[in-house]
Design a protein around this motif. Structure first.
Motif, short mmCIF file in Angstrom:
data_model
loop_
_atom_site.label_atom_id
_atom_site.label_comp_id
_atom_site.label_asym_id
_atom_site.label_seq_id
_atom_site.Cartn_x
_atom_site.Cartn_y
_atom_site.Cartn_z
N GLY A 21 26.13 23.51 59.19
CA GLY A 21 27.06 22.58 59.85
C GLY A 21 26.60 22.16 61.23
O GLY A 21 25.41 22.18 61.55
N ARG A 22 27.59 21.79 62.04
CA ARG A 22 27.32 21.25 63.38
C ARG A 22 27.60 22.30 64.44
O ARG A 22 28.69 22.88 64.48
N THR A 23 26.63 22.51 65.33
CA THR A 23 26.74 23.52 66.38
C THR A 23 26.52 22.86 67.74
O THR A 23 25.55 22.14 67.93
N LEU A 24 27.43 23.13 68.67
CA LEU A 24 27.26 22.71 70.06
C LEU A 24 26.77 23.92 70.84
O LEU A 24 27.44 24.95 70.88
N VAL A 25 25.57 23.81 71.42
CA VAL A 25 24.98 24.90 72.20
C VAL A 25 24.97 24.46 73.66
O VAL A 25 24.32 23.46 74.01
N LEU A 26 25.68 25.20 74.51
CA LEU A 26 25.76 24.90 75.94
C LEU A 26 25.03 25.98 76.72
O LEU A 26 25.31 27.17 76.56
N VAL A 27 24.07 25.56 77.56
CA VAL A 27 23.25 26.49 78.34
C VAL A 27 23.56 26.30 79.82
O VAL A 27 23.41 25.21 80.36
N ASP A 28 24.00 27.37 80.46
CA ASP A 28 24.36 27.37 81.87
C ASP A 28 23.11 27.24 82.73
O ASP A 28 22.20 28.07 82.65
N ARG A 29 23.07 26.21 83.57
CA ARG A 29 21.95 26.00 84.49
C ARG A 29 22.47 25.90 85.92
O ARG A 29 21.96 25.14 86.74
N SER A 30 23.50 26.70 86.22
CA SER A 30 24.06 26.73 87.57
C SER A 30 23.22 27.64 88.47
O SER A 30 22.39 28.42 87.99
N GLY A 31 23.46 27.56 89.76
CA GLY A 31 22.67 28.31 90.73
C GLY A 31 22.66 29.81 90.50
O GLY A 31 21.63 30.46 90.68
N VAL A 67 22.94 21.24 75.11
CA VAL A 67 23.43 20.69 76.38
C VAL A 67 23.15 21.69 77.49
O VAL A 67 23.41 22.89 77.34
N GLU A 68 22.62 21.21 78.61
CA GLU A 68 22.53 22.03 79.81
C GLU A 68 23.68 21.61 80.71
O GLU A 68 24.06 20.44 80.75
N PHE A 69 24.26 22.59 81.42
CA PHE A 69 25.39 22.26 82.29
C PHE A 69 25.37 23.06 83.57
O PHE A 69 24.76 24.11 83.67
N GLY A 70 26.02 22.51 84.55
CA GLY A 70 26.25 23.11 85.86
C GLY A 70 27.44 22.34 86.41
O GLY A 70 28.48 22.28 85.77
N THR A 71 27.26 21.68 87.55
CA THR A 71 28.31 20.80 88.06
C THR A 71 28.44 19.59 87.15
O THR A 71 29.52 19.08 86.92
N ASP A 72 27.34 19.14 86.60
CA ASP A 72 27.29 18.05 85.63
C ASP A 72 26.67 18.62 84.34
O ASP A 72 26.31 19.79 84.28
N GLY A 95 26.74 23.94 90.53
CA GLY A 95 27.85 24.84 90.24
C GLY A 95 28.06 25.04 88.75
O GLY A 95 27.29 24.60 87.93
N THR A 96 29.14 25.74 88.39
CA THR A 96 29.38 26.07 86.98
C THR A 96 30.68 25.44 86.52
O THR A 96 31.75 26.00 86.69
#
Length: 182
Positions: A21-31, A67-72, A95-96
């Motif tokens: 199926g469909r998987t959303l993978v979010l990777v934290d790239r905050s400070g 997806v990589e995320f932090g403030t954006d 930021g996170t």
């Protein structure tokens, strides 16, 4: 990225499950992910380890959005590319804001996987995901911080990070279908 992270990337691919199926993978790239190492005896930062594991999980999934995320946040292209090339394309995003990343990128996925240290600053990260959709959080710092609920129906948090840990996803999803292996 150092030698240890390169070895890690080569060794985990086969141990990570191929998710249907469909998987959303979010990777934290905050400070906060950049100033700590995975362990006292390792070279990669938590940011490096999260990017490696998130990329491999996305690459092994049937259909995934990475997806990589932090403030954006932003999508990370990964299809038909070597893992280390993808990992090198990740950035430092401040930021996170996990909740905004989930809200922006969740589109009826079958599951959400978040690799983070859970030092979230804004909002509840799983409120934008329907209760019947599982959210799996891997806290690369252990159980130091919590950004959302865990231990209930479809919300699960795991401390630490290992390739074998991702095998929990098919096991937990099997319980929903009556396929528990015992």
């Amino acid at each position: 990225m150092g030698t240890c992270a390169r070895t890690c990337a080569r060794g985990i691919t086969s141990a990570v499950p191929s998710l249907p199926g469909r998987t959303l993978v979010l990777v934290d790239r905050s400070g906060s992910m950049f100033y700590s190492r995975v362990s006292a005896r390792s070279e990669p930062t938590r940011a490096d380890a999260a990017a490696v594991f998130g990329t491999v999980l996305a690459a092994r999934a049937e259909r995934a959005n990475l997806v990589e995320f932090g403030t954006d946040s932003r999508y990370v292209p990964f299809k038909h590319q070597p893992v280390l090339r993808v990992v090198d394309s990740f950035g430092d995003l401040g930021g996170t804001d996990t909740a905004s990343a989930v809200r922006k990128h969740y589109r009826d996925h079958d599951r959400v996987v978040i690799v983070t240290d859970e030092q979230a600053a804004w909002g509840h990260p799983t409120r934008h995901v329907p209760a019947d959709v599982p959210v799996y959080t891997w806290n690369v710092a252990g159980y130091r911080h919590g950004h959302g609920p865990t231990g209930s129906a479809n919300r699960h948090t795991f401390g630490g990070l290992s390739d074998a840990g991702f095998s929990m996803i098919p096991l937990l999803e099997g319980t929903r279908n009556g396929d528990w292996p015992f």
